[in-house]
Design an enzyme around this catalytic site. Structure first.
Site, PDB file in Angstrom:
ATOM      1  N   ASN A 138       0.865  -1.180   0.000  1.00  0.00           N
ATOM      2  CA  ASN A 138       0.000   0.000   0.000  1.00  0.00           C
ATOM      3  C   ASN A 138       0.902   1.231   0.000  1.00  0.00           C
ATOM      4  OD1 ASN A 138      -1.781   2.054   0.450  1.00  0.00           O
ATOM      5  ND2 ASN A 138      -2.379   1.407   2.513  1.00  0.00           N
ATOM      6  N   GLU A 141      -7.344   4.599   7.110  1.00  0.00           N
ATOM      7  CA  GLU A 141      -7.170   6.025   6.792  1.00  0.00           C
ATOM      8  C   GLU A 141      -8.387   6.559   6.038  1.00  0.00           C
ATOM      9  OE1 GLU A 141      -3.264   5.603   5.058  1.00  0.00           O
ATOM     10  OE2 GLU A 141      -2.481   5.134   7.054  1.00  0.00           O
ATOM     11  N   GLU A 163      -5.876  -4.891  10.273  1.00  0.00           N
ATOM     12  CA  GLU A 163      -4.879  -3.853  10.518  1.00  0.00           C
ATOM     13  C   GLU A 163      -5.246  -3.084  11.785  1.00  0.00           C
ATOM     14  OE1 GLU A 163      -2.663  -2.727   6.674  1.00  0.00           O
ATOM     15  OE2 GLU A 163      -4.485  -1.524   6.732  1.00  0.00           O
TER      16      GLU A 163
HETATM   17  P1  PGA Z   1       2.450   0.501   7.646  1.00  0.00           P
HETATM   18  O1  PGA Z   1       1.022   0.658   6.894  1.00  0.00           O
HETATM   19  O2  PGA Z   1       3.053  -0.776   7.148  1.00  0.00           O
HETATM   20  O3  PGA Z   1       3.223   1.720   7.245  1.00  0.00           O
HETATM   21  O4  PGA Z   1       2.141   0.445   9.112  1.00  0.00           O
HETATM   22  C1  PGA Z   1       0.175  -0.436   6.705  1.00  0.00           C
HETATM   23  C2  PGA Z   1      -1.100  -0.008   6.020  1.00  0.00           C
HETATM   24  O5  PGA Z   1      -1.594   1.104   6.287  1.00  0.00           O
HETATM   25  O6  PGA Z   1      -1.668  -0.740   5.184  1.00  0.00           O
END
Ligand code: PGA
Length: 250
Positions: free
Chosen positions: A10, A98, A168
């Protein structure tokens, strides 16, 4: 039954087309012939044609970080599933934390997007996860159940096969704080039990549940090595070909 793992990048709102192309050009030789796991990149929509062209005929799939639930319409700033398909994309993230946090995406919106993706044959990765206050209040299980139930409203067992879930924990995203493998496995079991209740044991046994949240080369083996963890959704550590390759080849 073994589920093929999926390691997904991502990229969030990072990279120019030139940087994205440079990544793919460096990355493909590093993962050439890697068939143990599926690999997918999720760049910003403006980068999709560049990344899809650069990854053509490779073992790397490409998708959107978000789609709108409507087929088309007056939705300024959004991307439709038809636009994704027209440029050759095959996957999409749905309901990333997000999106939920900064763009007010609700479980109901996530559900509508999931229906749209499935209708058009796009592989959806539905993201769920608790925030820190919810974990500290002992609400992780109820939050995950609510998110999964909401996302899967009116989804049939017949239609559900392509769905991937990403667990997550929001407190682990971009913070350098990773869930321990034990914490992740516990959450994945809660999610799989909920999918079993909603769609039956057969669908649940085949559904891939990825872990995301500060996955790095040095913790990828401990996480992805778990039978219950079917791969990773990687943010920060997916921006460099070397570190993302190390995670793919955990
Ligand atoms: P990160 O993000 O690996 O930077 O913690 C993961 C994500 O938001 O999918």
């Amino acid at each position: 039954m073994a589920r093929k793992k999926l390691i997904a990048a991502n990229w969030k709102m990072y990279k120019t087309p030139a940087e994205a192309k440079a990544f793919v050009d460096a990355f493909l030789p590093l993962v050439a012939g890697h068939t143990r796991d599926e690999i997918a990149l999720f760049p910003s929509p403006v980068l999709l044609p560049t990344v899809i062209a650069a990854a053509k005929d490779s073992n790397v799939a490409v998708g959107c970080q978000n789609i709108h639930f409507a087929e088309e319409g007056a939705y300024t700033g959004e991307t439709s599933v038809g636009q994704l398909i027209a440029v050759g994309g095959t996957h999409t993230l749905i309901g990333h934390s997000e999106r939920r946090q900064y763009f007010a995406e609700t479980d109901e919106i996530v559900n509508k997007k999931l229906h749209t993706a499935l209708k058009h044959g796009i592989v959806p990765i539905v993201c769920v996860g608790e925030v820190l206050a919810e974990r500290e209040a002992g609400k992780t299980e109820s939050v995950l159940k609510t998110q999964v139930t909401g996302a899967f409203a009116n989804i049939t067992a017949e239609a559900a096969a392509p769905i991937v879930i990403a667990y997550e924990p929001v407190w682990a995203i971009g913070t350098g704080k990773t869930a321990t493998p034990e914490m992740a496995v516990e959450a994945h079991k809660i999610i799989r039990a909920e999918v079993t209740k909603l769609l039956g044991a057969d669908v649940a046994a085949k559904m891939r549940i990825l872990y995301g949240g500060s996955v790095k080369p040095d913790n990828a083996t401990a996480l992805c090595g778990q039978e219950e963890i079917d791969g990773a959704l990687v943010g920060g550590a997916s921006l460099k070909p070397d570190s993302f390759t190390a995670i793919v080849k955990y």
